[in-house]
Design a protein around this motif. Sequence first.
Motif, PDB file in Angstrom:
ATOM      1  N   THR A 156     -11.623   8.001  -3.401  1.00 44.18           N
ATOM      2  CA  THR A 156     -10.987   7.260  -2.303  1.00 44.18           C
ATOM      3  C   THR A 156      -9.472   7.152  -2.451  1.00 44.18           C
ATOM      4  O   THR A 156      -8.802   6.671  -1.539  1.00 44.18           O
ATOM      5  CB  THR A 156     -11.589   5.847  -2.197  1.00 44.18           C
ATOM      6  OG1 THR A 156     -11.582   5.240  -3.505  1.00 44.18           O
ATOM      7  CG2 THR A 156     -13.014   5.892  -1.668  1.00 44.18           C
TER       8      THR A 156
ATOM      9  N   VAL B 138      -5.472   3.083  -1.562  1.00 41.30           N
ATOM     10  CA  VAL B 138      -6.709   2.330  -1.862  1.00 41.30           C
ATOM     11  C   VAL B 138      -6.795   2.075  -3.361  1.00 41.30           C
ATOM     12  O   VAL B 138      -6.497   2.996  -4.144  1.00 41.30           O
ATOM     13  CB  VAL B 138      -7.936   3.155  -1.377  1.00 41.30           C
ATOM     14  CG1 VAL B 138      -9.244   2.584  -1.922  1.00 41.30           C
ATOM     15  CG2 VAL B 138      -7.957   3.196   0.152  1.00 41.30           C
ATOM     16  N   PRO B 139      -7.188   0.874  -3.808  1.00 40.42           N
ATOM     17  CA  PRO B 139      -7.558  -0.320  -3.044  1.00 40.42           C
ATOM     18  C   PRO B 139      -6.489  -1.415  -3.110  1.00 40.42           C
ATOM     19  O   PRO B 139      -6.817  -2.584  -3.301  1.00 40.42           O
ATOM     20  CB  PRO B 139      -8.827  -0.766  -3.775  1.00 40.42           C
ATOM     21  CG  PRO B 139      -8.497  -0.490  -5.230  1.00 40.42           C
ATOM     22  CD  PRO B 139      -7.552   0.694  -5.247  1.00 40.42           C
TER      23      PRO B 139
ATOM     24  N   SER C 264       0.833  -1.203   0.000  1.00 36.97           N
ATOM     25  CA  SER C 264       0.000   0.000   0.000  1.00 36.97           C
ATOM     26  C   SER C 264       0.870   1.256   0.000  1.00 36.97           C
ATOM     27  O   SER C 264       0.562   2.250  -0.672  1.00 36.97           O
ATOM     28  CB  SER C 264      -0.912  -0.023   1.232  1.00 36.97           C
ATOM     29  OG  SER C 264      -1.872   0.990   1.138  1.00 36.97           O
TER      30      SER C 264
ATOM     31  N   GLU D  91     -11.239  -1.168   3.297  1.00 34.62           N
ATOM     32  CA  GLU D  91     -11.268  -0.333   2.087  1.00 34.62           C
ATOM     33  C   GLU D  91     -12.666  -0.477   1.478  1.00 34.62           C
ATOM     34  O   GLU D  91     -12.862  -1.229   0.524  1.00 34.62           O
ATOM     35  CB  GLU D  91     -10.158  -0.770   1.108  1.00 34.62           C
ATOM     36  CG  GLU D  91      -8.768  -0.560   1.710  1.00 34.62           C
ATOM     37  CD  GLU D  91      -7.596  -0.816   0.765  1.00 34.62           C
ATOM     38  OE1 GLU D  91      -6.545  -0.209   0.976  1.00 34.62           O
ATOM     39  OE2 GLU D  91      -7.722  -1.620  -0.197  1.00 34.62           O
TER      40      GLU D  91
END
Length: 507
Positions: free
Chosen positions: A476, A493-494, A191, A420
Amino acid sequence: MELSVVTGDITAQAVQAIVVNLFEGVESPGGGTGAVDSVLGGAISSLIAAGEIKGTRGEITVIHTIGDAYSGFVPDRVIVAGLGKAENLDLDGVRSVSAIVARRLRRLNVENAATIVHGAGIGGLDPEACAEALGEGAILGLYRFDKYRTSSKPKFDETRPATLTLVENDASKVPALEAGVARGQVFAGASIAARDMVSEPANVLHPTKLAEIATDIASAGGMAIKVLERSDCEALEMGAYVGVSLGSHQPPKFIHMTYDGDPANPDNNLWIIGKGITFDSGGISLKGGAGMGAMKGDMSGGAAAIASMQAIATLKPVLNVHMVCAATENMPGGGAQRPGDVVIAMGGKSIEVDNTDAEGRLTLADAIGFARTKGAARIVDIATLTGAMVVALGMGHSGAFSNDDELVEQVIAAGDTRGEPIWRMPLDPITKKQNRSDIADLKNSGGRGAGSITAAHFIGEFAGDTPWVHLDIAATNMGRSVHDWEPNGATGVPTRALIQLALDLGT
Ligand code: BES
Ligand code: MN
Ligand code: ZN
């Protein structure tokens, strides 16, 4: 920050701070918190009785014990982290509290800390999953993108905390906790790789740079990668994707990475396709100036797709995963395509380019066309596709659009597992008509109403009957602390949902 797990007593750790926790409503703490309370002569229970510690979720109390001369044990500080009501605690809660604690440790300039595993005791959650969420939360919560600051000093020492040790009394639980922490680090690391790509400015992270990053990830993970040049894409008749690239001096790069997790069964596959517009000026349908800088993040879908492969190569699900990112800038140079132009996508469908700012769907059309010629069994595309998505769902959920109930439910479940959130949107026959063109098979904008749905319908034309989910992450991908583990800026995300999906499909 280094994470580790040890068997032992939380009161006996030779660190600068220990972290215990408290559920809301508990008057005399048990477990690790109770043990620390006893060593401190009932300090924690007195503070509870006095109403100073309530145990609400995210509440942090720092008790300065001033070391062993005073308190009888080594740590100078005890941090009591509130977990909220026991019946409400879930893995998102553990991830949140861990992120908040980690940031507090940094502000306190603590180098070494030890913690009990939140949620695994009376929380009743699976200890391994709690250790995983704790690791993820701490790493993700401490993230900052600071590489371009040379003069303004960061307020806090960014290397702190240097170590965080998870302490568990019961030795038989330690292997599970270690496995959890290790997996949490892999998820969080991916991430963060995505966040770094999104945060990079577009003059640095152009398609060539994105392809280099993808190549590095592929070679580190032992994965195959092919980067197609503009001429290759022309030969494959990707007229929609190539059309978008024409206004830029930066050459487009069509990136295809492969993880072979089930080589004997090529049909057991998942194709992850990320929108990779490294800068979206709108093209000839130029965007307004306000906020245009945020369009450096228009490759967030591609970043998540590329970064997820890093974790997939490590966690090795039994499934073949293909990643495609059709990277390009969308610029208004002299060679740029014009509103009204007609382009032919791979597979032969003609598209009237009504608006050059609706470029993402054009690049995705050819990426999906490519995936289908290669035998894609399932496609998930991820894109910062529409401003309308920002209006519809805000930052609370990414929008999902799909032709397949089973696959979309798997994607939503993967998002839930990782904090998420994803919400399914409709693909109705009424709004589909908005993509009709007077002169071509389709046009690339569907007018004012239902902008995120018409965009999804457009992509769906190219997915055909292949099981497909489209995730619109326009709101997002970047945020302002929507979740405690997402500091300001790129969220990643994601990425973690995609990794989870691959694990769920490949077990
Ligand atoms: N990248 C944008 C969508 C976007 C907008 C992402 C705001 C994040 C924040 C996309 O390429 C775009 O420009 N979409 C247009 C489509 C329209 C011209 C049909 C939009 O949403 O306005
Ligand atoms: Mn655009
Ligand atoms: Zn765009």
